[in-house]
Design a protein around this motif. Sequence first.
Motif, mmCIF file in Angstrom:
data_model
loop_
_atom_site.group_PDB
_atom_site.id
_atom_site.type_symbol
_atom_site.label_atom_id
_atom_site.label_comp_id
_atom_site.label_asym_id
_atom_site.label_seq_id
_atom_site.Cartn_x
_atom_site.Cartn_y
_atom_site.Cartn_z
ATOM 1 N N PRO A 159 -6.709 0.057 6.164
ATOM 2 C CA PRO A 159 -7.168 0.266 7.543
ATOM 3 C C PRO A 159 -8.110 1.474 7.629
ATOM 4 O O PRO A 159 -8.044 2.374 6.794
ATOM 5 C CB PRO A 159 -5.870 0.549 8.316
ATOM 6 N N ARG A 217 -0.029 1.964 -0.762
ATOM 7 C CA ARG A 217 -0.104 2.674 0.517
ATOM 8 C C ARG A 217 -0.947 1.923 1.547
ATOM 9 O O ARG A 217 -1.003 2.313 2.700
ATOM 10 C CB ARG A 217 -0.670 4.085 0.282
ATOM 11 N N SER A 218 -1.627 0.872 1.095
ATOM 12 C CA SER A 218 -2.431 0.059 2.025
ATOM 13 C C SER A 218 -1.651 -1.183 2.421
ATOM 14 O O SER A 218 -0.529 -1.390 1.961
ATOM 15 C CB SER A 218 -3.721 -0.388 1.328
ATOM 16 N N GLY A 219 -2.273 -2.026 3.242
ATOM 17 C CA GLY A 219 -1.650 -3.290 3.629
ATOM 18 C C GLY A 219 -1.667 -4.265 2.457
ATOM 19 O O GLY A 219 -2.680 -4.387 1.772
ATOM 20 N N SER A 232 -15.215 -5.181 12.437
ATOM 21 C CA SER A 232 -13.963 -4.825 11.771
ATOM 22 C C SER A 232 -14.216 -3.639 10.848
ATOM 23 O O SER A 232 -15.271 -3.542 10.225
ATOM 24 C CB SER A 232 -13.469 -5.993 10.931
ATOM 25 N N THR A 233 -13.208 -2.784 10.763
ATOM 26 C CA THR A 233 -13.447 -1.517 10.071
ATOM 27 C C THR A 233 -12.645 -1.353 8.785
ATOM 28 O O THR A 233 -12.704 -0.309 8.149
ATOM 29 C CB THR A 233 -13.080 -0.359 11.016
ATOM 30 N N SER A 234 -11.900 -2.373 8.404
ATOM 31 C CA SER A 234 -11.039 -2.228 7.222
ATOM 32 C C SER A 234 -11.821 -2.431 5.920
ATOM 33 O O SER A 234 -12.904 -2.996 5.918
ATOM 34 C CB SER A 234 -9.901 -3.244 7.271
ATOM 35 N N TYR A 247 -11.459 -4.111 2.091
ATOM 36 C CA TYR A 247 -10.670 -5.065 1.300
ATOM 37 C C TYR A 247 -10.682 -4.612 -0.156
ATOM 38 O O TYR A 247 -11.758 -4.316 -0.695
ATOM 39 C CB TYR A 247 -11.279 -6.467 1.399
ATOM 40 N N ASP A 304 -5.025 8.288 -0.756
ATOM 41 C CA ASP A 304 -4.211 7.064 -0.713
ATOM 42 C C ASP A 304 -4.982 5.859 -1.258
ATOM 43 O O ASP A 304 -4.419 5.010 -1.951
ATOM 44 C CB ASP A 304 -3.751 6.767 0.728
ATOM 45 N N GLU A 311 -7.838 5.759 6.500
ATOM 46 C CA GLU A 311 -6.864 6.118 5.451
ATOM 47 C C GLU A 311 -7.442 7.236 4.583
ATOM 48 O O GLU A 311 -8.634 7.222 4.260
ATOM 49 C CB GLU A 311 -6.573 4.903 4.560
ATOM 50 N N LEU A 324 -5.521 -4.459 1.975
ATOM 51 C CA LEU A 324 -6.433 -4.154 3.069
ATOM 52 C C LEU A 324 -6.183 -2.706 3.490
ATOM 53 O O LEU A 324 -5.052 -2.329 3.801
ATOM 54 C CB LEU A 324 -6.177 -5.103 4.238
#
Lengths: 199, 144
Positions: free
Chosen positions: A181, A31-33, A164-166, A168, A188, A184, A179
């Motif tokens: 975002p 569900r993530s990048g 940056s707010t993501s 990893y 997820d 989320e 990644l």
Amino acid sequence: MRRLPRGSWWALVSVLLTAAMNVGCQGESYRSGVFDPPRQAPDFELEGSHGAPIALSNYRGKVVALAFGFSHCPRICPVTLSRLAEVDKSLGGLAKDLQVVFVTVDPERDTPGRLREFLGFFDADFRGATGESSKLDALQHAYGVVANRVLSEDKKLKYEVHHSTSIYLIDKQGVLRLLVPFGEPAEDIAHDVKRLLDT
Amino acid sequence: MKLGIPRIRWWILALVSSGILCAALVPLQVESRDVLFEIPAGTWAKRRAGVDAEILPSEIRLVLGLSDILVLKNLDEVPQIFGPTLIMPGQSFRLPFNVASEYQFECTAHASGQMKVIVAEGPTTPWSRLRFRAQHFATRVVSL
């Protein structure tokens, strides 16, 4: 025609059922990048929030949720860390296989002690990392993290760091896989962490 | 003969009505929800030479349930920032969106350094499905 023994039929049915279940699982995606192909996550060795130096490679065998931020962050970092604490709780017994690492973008104010205190508000097992600016800058560059110091509207804070707010997600072999975002849902993130733990 | 014409009209009306009903009630299905954008080879070199190389739109529009997975592929020789993350040369990054909103990203593939992704709600109500299909049909007719 020779008849198959009764046990063989059960074996055949269970093989078919397992195959059918696997087909179902293959269709379920993250569900993530997702990075494709994934690359080895850039390693680091910094001052840890709990006394000992901290390195990413210390956590091989665990999934690492790596976030960048600072303890005086008024809006973003508390949300990110609360969400990760929620993920940790929802994992139950699997939580021991997830390690949250929070790397500061504000080494001037974020001493190891300050990070320990700040992270303790969310989860005592979260670990912080700080160190020399040059080392932290290189690490940000390696992950593509952007961090800029700006004057704060709050006079007590003096300055803030727009960053940056993501999050990893790094797998058990130290490979940067996903990644997440900002914003989320915890559900997820937990879903993806479980999938990484299965691989 | 006079009685036949109204009966045909009824049939046509029933056919059109059932078509509209189907268009409104049957959920939309797409083969792929991926929306692919490629950063071509030489982007960085062009920019370094002062050439305006705007290869990605500064605004990308996605629709939930239909086209809500953004796929970025870096074919350039240098890493590019998106998201904000680094996409290595030859690497792709696949980002699904679940919430309708506006997302502002840093992106070194843009001269402005910024990229906006607007994710709209998908057509989930009968009326929105009908409107979506009508617009889609009209676009296809115009493109013929």
